[in-house]
Structures are given as structure tokens and as C-alpha cells.
Scaffold this active site. Sequence first.
Site, PDB file in Angstrom:
ATOM      1  CB  THR A 121     -17.654 -13.152  11.510  1.00  0.00           C
ATOM      2  OG1 THR A 121     -16.845 -13.900  10.603  1.00  0.00           O
ATOM      3  CG2 THR A 121     -16.791 -12.135  12.239  1.00  0.00           C
ATOM      4  CE  LYS A 163     -13.639 -13.681   9.872  1.00  0.00           C
ATOM      5  NZ  LYS A 163     -12.857 -13.728   8.633  1.00  0.00           N
ATOM      6  CE  LYS A 187     -21.016  -9.727  10.472  1.00  0.00           C
ATOM      7  NZ  LYS A 187     -20.321 -11.000  10.570  1.00  0.00           N
TER       8      LYS A 187
HETATM    9  P1  NAP Z   1     -24.415 -14.438   3.512  1.00  0.00           P
HETATM   10  O1  NAP Z   1     -24.177 -14.907   2.132  1.00  0.00           O
HETATM   11  O2  NAP Z   1     -25.057 -13.124   3.753  1.00  0.00           O
HETATM   12  O3  NAP Z   1     -25.283 -15.552   4.264  1.00  0.00           O
HETATM   13  C1  NAP Z   1     -25.844 -15.275   5.509  1.00  0.00           C
HETATM   14  C2  NAP Z   1     -26.648 -16.447   6.003  1.00  0.00           C
HETATM   15  O4  NAP Z   1     -27.331 -16.058   7.209  1.00  0.00           O
HETATM   16  C3  NAP Z   1     -27.739 -16.906   5.029  1.00  0.00           C
HETATM   17  O5  NAP Z   1     -27.918 -18.284   5.183  1.00  0.00           O
HETATM   18  C4  NAP Z   1     -28.956 -16.136   5.538  1.00  0.00           C
HETATM   19  O6  NAP Z   1     -30.188 -16.714   5.175  1.00  0.00           O
HETATM   20  C5  NAP Z   1     -28.742 -16.265   7.037  1.00  0.00           C
HETATM   21  N1  NAP Z   1     -29.480 -15.261   7.815  1.00  0.00           N
HETATM   22  C6  NAP Z   1     -29.269 -13.922   7.846  1.00  0.00           C
HETATM   23  N2  NAP Z   1     -30.138 -13.338   8.711  1.00  0.00           N
HETATM   24  C7  NAP Z   1     -30.897 -14.330   9.218  1.00  0.00           C
HETATM   25  C8  NAP Z   1     -31.949 -14.362  10.169  1.00  0.00           C
HETATM   26  N3  NAP Z   1     -32.374 -13.249  10.788  1.00  0.00           N
HETATM   27  N4  NAP Z   1     -32.513 -15.554  10.447  1.00  0.00           N
HETATM   28  C9  NAP Z   1     -32.083 -16.685   9.834  1.00  0.00           C
HETATM   29  N5  NAP Z   1     -31.085 -16.726   8.943  1.00  0.00           N
HETATM   30  C10 NAP Z   1     -30.479 -15.556   8.643  1.00  0.00           C
HETATM   31  O7  NAP Z   1     -23.060 -14.432   4.354  1.00  0.00           O
HETATM   32  P2  NAP Z   1     -21.715 -15.318   4.132  1.00  0.00           P
HETATM   33  O8  NAP Z   1     -20.796 -14.544   3.254  1.00  0.00           O
HETATM   34  O9  NAP Z   1     -22.065 -16.718   3.831  1.00  0.00           O
HETATM   35  O10 NAP Z   1     -21.092 -15.197   5.599  1.00  0.00           O
HETATM   36  C11 NAP Z   1     -21.543 -15.983   6.676  1.00  0.00           C
HETATM   37  C12 NAP Z   1     -20.712 -15.612   7.908  1.00  0.00           C
HETATM   38  O11 NAP Z   1     -19.333 -15.866   7.652  1.00  0.00           O
HETATM   39  C13 NAP Z   1     -20.812 -14.123   8.285  1.00  0.00           C
HETATM   40  O12 NAP Z   1     -20.757 -14.014   9.684  1.00  0.00           O
HETATM   41  C14 NAP Z   1     -19.561 -13.526   7.634  1.00  0.00           C
HETATM   42  O13 NAP Z   1     -19.149 -12.355   8.294  1.00  0.00           O
HETATM   43  C15 NAP Z   1     -18.581 -14.666   7.776  1.00  0.00           C
HETATM   44  N6  NAP Z   1     -17.510 -14.736   6.769  1.00  0.00           N
HETATM   45  C16 NAP Z   1     -17.756 -14.453   5.454  1.00  0.00           C
HETATM   46  C17 NAP Z   1     -16.716 -14.546   4.546  1.00  0.00           C
HETATM   47  C18 NAP Z   1     -16.912 -14.244   3.073  1.00  0.00           C
HETATM   48  O14 NAP Z   1     -15.889 -14.035   2.387  1.00  0.00           O
HETATM   49  N7  NAP Z   1     -18.114 -14.202   2.528  1.00  0.00           N
HETATM   50  C19 NAP Z   1     -15.434 -14.933   4.954  1.00  0.00           C
HETATM   51  C20 NAP Z   1     -15.239 -15.233   6.300  1.00  0.00           C
HETATM   52  C21 NAP Z   1     -16.277 -15.140   7.198  1.00  0.00           C
HETATM   53  P3  NAP Z   1     -30.894 -16.305   3.768  1.00  0.00           P
HETATM   54  O15 NAP Z   1     -30.177 -17.095   2.719  1.00  0.00           O
HETATM   55  O16 NAP Z   1     -32.293 -16.676   3.959  1.00  0.00           O
HETATM   56  O17 NAP Z   1     -30.683 -14.822   3.611  1.00  0.00           O
END
Ligand code: NAP
Length: 289
Positions: free
Chosen positions: A97, A172, A240
Site C-alpha cells: 500500500t 486502496k 501511514k
Molecule cells: P510488515 O509485516 O510490516 O512487513 C513489511 C515488509 O517491508 C517487511 O518485509 C520489511 O522487512 C520490509 N521493509 C520495511 N522497511 C523496509 C526498508 N526500509 N527497506 C527494506 N525493507 C523494508 O507489513 P505487512 O503487513 O506485510 O504489509 C505489507 C504491505 O501491505 C503494507 O504496505 C501494508 O500497508 C499492506 N497491507 C497489509 C495488510 C495486513 O493486513 N497486514 C493488508 C493489506 C495491505 P523486515 O522484515 O526486514 O522488517
Amino acid sequence: MSKSVAILGLGTMGVGMAANLLKAGFSLAVYNRTPEKAKALVGDGARLASTPAEAVRDASIVISMLADDAASREVWMGHDGALAAVKKDTILIESSTVSPAWIAEFADATTTKGAKLLDAPVTGSRIQAASGQLSFLIGGEEATLEAATPVLKAMSKEIIHLGPVGSGARMKLINNFLCGVQIASLAEGLTWIERSGLDGEKALAVLKAGAPGSPLLGAISARMTAHDYSVNFLLKLMAKDLRYAEEDAAHSKVSLKTAEAARSLFDTAVAKGFADKDMSSVIEPIRSK
Ligand code: NAP
């Protein structure tokens, strides 16, 4: 399956998406800043790359599932970034997102490289990612989407094409704007119920069965009531999303006052130490006031 796929980002969502690509038989390379999160996937046959550039080496389709604009910029365009290493005509699927402004900038860079971009954020959360039941909101060219469909299908129950590049990202944000505002109002409403002496179970049953009832209200009120903040959706990511929504709506001359109010509750919760808990914990600073 002949397509070679790479996935960049193995957080809450990426890890489930990657598992479903392996299950569907795709040859898969994975990259994550914290490589330990790839352990189970490697056990199931994924190739772990030590840089984004190395991950995309042989891929005809690259998916990224990262936290925000900054993470996406870093992984695609930073040191050993993926974009420099992709071949012409590779399909890039940005599922994080992110803001439409970043998608526009990224789209220019992908065109220069001769690659094809889809912005493809998802609805659904950790459980839907793990079970291959996400919904993709797509922006991009029809032919690119057609070529990417077998890969998207392995992770989803639904693929919705909304228009040109940027349309998925914008849709989104509109979706999560409405979710964030509803969660913030639920946090206040539930605290009000708890303090007022109303029977909590009866009051929630009225709300769930009545006009405000929604899948979100049902799921989040259960977590708030149980104080269960194990992560499906990180609280800091909702803060965010609301910020990006406010910024994007402003380009259409719409001032999202309700997003601003909701974001102030999420920002307070971040400041109080709930950033890395589930977004339903937004209620805690309100409860403890
Ligand atoms: P998450 O668990 O926080 O994972 C974030 C990912 O981004 C991890 O792989 C993290 O690496 C990486 N990352 C963060 N900062 C970074 C940087 N500066 N350089 C390189 N890698 C970086 O988030 P998530 O829940 O999987 O969500 C991922 C995306 O989908 C987000 O944009 C979120 O808003 C969206 N989303 C989430 C959901 C949900 O229910 N969770 C639903 C729909 C959409 P590390 O593992 O090393 O920290």
C-alpha cells in the site's frame, strides 16, 4: 509452471503470498531485509537472495510487498536495488500500500527500463494472504494484467482492474480511509459503552446487527473486547495509510477531516508504544485516558 517469480518483502503479508506461489508450482526467489523470515519458504523450495538485485535476476514477474513508499523506494531503487537488475519486459507488481505519487514516479522509472508495471495492492489480511484469498486492486495495462493473471490467481480470490497505473493504489487508500475511520470511531464508541455501564455484549450485538454493522466492526470489536493485539495489521501501517489518503485526496481538492481525526488517534497510539501491535490496539490510549 514455466514462469519464474521473485517476491521482495516477507512480512505479515508477503510470507503468505510467497507460500501460495510455491504451492502453485512457480519457481520462486525471495528477498527480505531480515533474511530469517525466509526460513520456512526456503525449506519449501524458494531460493533466498541476499539482495533485491539478486532476487530478480531470472524473474519474468517480480512482486513487492513492503511497508511503505520509503521501503519500496529502497528495495527497488536503493543500493543493489531490484529495478537496475530486471530485464526488459519483466512485469513488476507493486502490491504494497503506497501512495499514487510514488507509483507515478516508479512508473516513469520502469518505463525507462523497458519493464511493465502493475500497481496491485490487496484487500484481505494475514489470514487471506496465507490462504490465497486476497483481492487485488489493479492499475495498469490490460495486456500486462493478462500476462500476470496466473501468478495473481495463485494468491487471490478476486482480481479487479480499476484503470491505468495508479488506480489500484488510489482505490486502496480510499478503502483504508473508510476502514481507519470506522476503527477509530469504534474505539471511541466501545470505550463509551464500557464506561457508561451499558451491557457490553448487548450493545455490541445491537451495533453488529444494525446499520453500522460491517465485517470490520465484527472482527475488530472482538479483538478490542478480548484485548487481543496479536498482529494481523500493524497499527503503524494504518497511520501511514490515512496519511497517504489525506495527501492523495488533497490533489483532488478533498480535505479528509475524518481521516485527520482518525489519524490523530492512531498517531497517539504510535506515540504510546502500540506501533508494532495490531491496529485494534488503537483503543488502549482512549481506554486509559
Ligand atoms: P510488515 O509485516 O510490516 O512487513 C513489511 C515488509 O517491508 C517487511 O518485509 C520489511 O522487512 C520490509 N521493509 C520495511 N522497511 C523496509 C526498508 N526500509 N527497506 C527494506 N525493507 C523494508 O507489513 P505487512 O503487513 O506485510 O504489509 C505489507 C504491505 O501491505 C503494507 O504496505 C501494508 O500497508 C499492506 N497491507 C497489509 C495488510 C495486513 O493486513 N497486514 C493488508 C493489506 C495491505 P523486515 O522484515 O526486514 O522488517
